[in-house]
Design an enzyme around this catalytic site. Structure first.
Site, PDB file in Angstrom:
ATOM      1  N   GLU A 151      -5.636   3.110  -2.254  1.00  5.02           N
ATOM      2  CA  GLU A 151      -6.349   1.839  -2.202  1.00  5.02           C
ATOM      3  C   GLU A 151      -6.824   1.547  -3.618  1.00  5.02           C
ATOM      4  OE1 GLU A 151      -6.596  -0.574  -0.449  1.00  5.02           O
ATOM      5  OE2 GLU A 151      -6.657  -0.129   1.691  1.00  5.02           O
ATOM      6  N   HIS A 190       0.840  -1.192   0.000  1.00  7.75           N
ATOM      7  CA  HIS A 190       0.000   0.000   0.000  1.00  7.75           C
ATOM      8  C   HIS A 190       0.875   1.241   0.000  1.00  7.75           C
ATOM      9  CE1 HIS A 190      -3.088  -2.942   0.995  1.00  7.75           C
ATOM     10  NE2 HIS A 190      -3.989  -2.021   0.730  1.00  7.75           N
ATOM     11  N   GLU A 207     -11.780  -8.155  14.351  1.00  7.08           N
ATOM     12  CA  GLU A 207     -11.899  -6.714  14.562  1.00  7.08           C
ATOM     13  C   GLU A 207     -12.957  -6.347  15.584  1.00  7.08           C
ATOM     14  OE1 GLU A 207     -12.222  -4.300  11.108  1.00  7.08           O
ATOM     15  OE2 GLU A 207     -10.712  -5.411   9.974  1.00  7.08           O
ATOM     16  N   TYR A 248     -13.135  -0.013  -6.672  1.00  5.85           N
ATOM     17  CA  TYR A 248     -12.849   1.407  -6.495  1.00  5.85           C
ATOM     18  C   TYR A 248     -11.340   1.646  -6.398  1.00  5.85           C
ATOM     19  CZ  TYR A 248     -11.420   0.878  -1.641  1.00  5.85           C
ATOM     20  OH  TYR A 248     -10.716   0.547  -0.509  1.00  5.85           O
ATOM     21  N   GLU A 261      -8.827  -1.641  -5.230  1.00  8.26           N
ATOM     22  CA  GLU A 261      -9.390  -2.929  -4.852  1.00  8.26           C
ATOM     23  C   GLU A 261     -10.595  -3.347  -5.696  1.00  8.26           C
ATOM     24  OE1 GLU A 261      -8.350  -2.729  -0.077  1.00  8.26           O
ATOM     25  OE2 GLU A 261     -10.379  -2.260  -0.731  1.00  8.26           O
ATOM     26  N   TRP A 291     -14.753   4.792  -0.014  1.00  5.10           N
ATOM     27  CA  TRP A 291     -15.404   3.579  -0.504  1.00  5.10           C
ATOM     28  C   TRP A 291     -16.786   3.398   0.108  1.00  5.10           C
ATOM     29  CZ3 TRP A 291     -10.955   3.500   2.483  1.00  5.10           C
ATOM     30  CH2 TRP A 291     -11.075   3.001   3.793  1.00  5.10           C
ATOM     31  N   CYS A 343     -13.830  -4.076   7.081  1.00  4.56           N
ATOM     32  CA  CYS A 343     -13.191  -4.282   5.775  1.00  4.56           C
ATOM     33  C   CYS A 343     -12.008  -5.223   5.947  1.00  4.56           C
ATOM     34  CB  CYS A 343     -12.677  -2.962   5.205  1.00  4.56           C
ATOM     35  SG  CYS A 343     -13.927  -1.691   4.968  1.00  4.56           S
ATOM     36  N   HIS A 388      -5.880  -5.419  -6.084  1.00  5.67           N
ATOM     37  CA  HIS A 388      -5.890  -6.612  -5.249  1.00  5.67           C
ATOM     38  C   HIS A 388      -7.293  -6.883  -4.716  1.00  5.67           C
ATOM     39  CE1 HIS A 388      -5.093  -3.199  -2.524  1.00  5.67           C
ATOM     40  NE2 HIS A 388      -5.759  -3.902  -1.608  1.00  5.67           N
ATOM     41  N   HIS A 391      -9.040  -8.148   3.641  1.00  8.22           N
ATOM     42  CA  HIS A 391      -8.497  -8.778   2.451  1.00  8.22           C
ATOM     43  C   HIS A 391      -8.553 -10.297   2.605  1.00  8.22           C
ATOM     44  CE1 HIS A 391      -6.504  -4.832   2.872  1.00  8.22           C
ATOM     45  NE2 HIS A 391      -6.538  -4.792   1.554  1.00  8.22           N
TER      46      HIS A 391
END
Length: 221
Positions: free
Chosen positions: A149, A59, A121, A140, A151, A198, A101, A66, A103
């Site tokens: 970002e 990043h 989280e 986005y 993604e 986002w 959010c 990704h 990955h």
């Protein structure tokens, strides 16, 4: 309802759109195996995996495309769980956003990643069957303070009957908010908090999404 939108507005203009479980929650992955040094899945423009790379090191000003995900959590009263990213996060620290959010790890299905990150989280335990696809093709690109970002980020909805127990390394604070009023205020630029770019893009598509109504209202009586 919800001001302080200058930062969110500038972010949107830049867009081209504590508790870890002790058992595996997805293919080849368990909560204790994933850290800030985790690998992200790199994608080609068609969304096909083409390799992996370390998350933090990837990043920067030229972040490669990704795989990621966003999730929206609702409680039994139909309220939406709004969260604020931890101040120590590398990307968008302290910014208010959707519930969770993350990955997917290599070989991990997105729904399994949603489940894993909700537990990590927010201390929320959910079953994969309770995770509902909302925007499977969302994509986005956004930039803030020199960090991009980039993604392909499918969006999911979840309904829970528990109170979050935030991991302070991930979540600074949270609020349960009325969905209808919140989305209307946010999309009109009248939110009391600045929102991630986002989430603003996603809200525009989710505001009147029928699957969101089903999550909020629960099974027909």
């Amino acid at each position: 309802m919800f001001a302080d939108t200058d930062r969110a507005d500038s972010d949107a203009l830049a867009c081209e759109q504590p508790h870890t479980g002790d058992r595996p929650v997805g293919p080849l992955i368990s909560p204790v195996q994933v850290t800030d040094d985790e690998l992200i899945v790199l994608l080609d423009d068609a969304g096909r995996p083409i390799g992996t790379a370390p998350k933090l090191a990837s990043h920067h000003r030229d972040t490669p495309l990704h795989a990621a995900f966003s999730s929206y959590v609702f409680d039994r009263d139909g309220r939406f769980l709004l969260t604020r990213r931890a101040l120590t996060k590398k990307t968008w620290p302290g910014v208010w956003t959707n519930s969770c959010c993350g990955h997917p790890a290599p070989a991990e299905e997105p729904v399994a990643a949603v489940r894993r990150r909700l537990r990590h989280e927010l201390g929320l335990a959910v079953e994969i069957a309770e995770i509902v696809p909302l925007l499977p093709d969302f994509r986005y690109r956004a930039e803030l303070d020199g960090i991009v970002e980039n993604e392909i980020c499918p969006v999911f909805g979840v309904r829970v009957d528990a109170e979050p127990v935030p991991n302070p390394d991930e979540v600074e604070e949270y609020r349960w908010v009325d969905w209808t009023r919140f989305t209307a205020d946010a999309l009109a630029g009248h939110a009391e908090v600045g929102l991630s770019p986002w989430s603003l893009l996603q809200l525009a598509e989710l505001e009147k999404h029928p699957a969101v109504d089903a999550l909020r209202l629960g099974p027909a009586q």
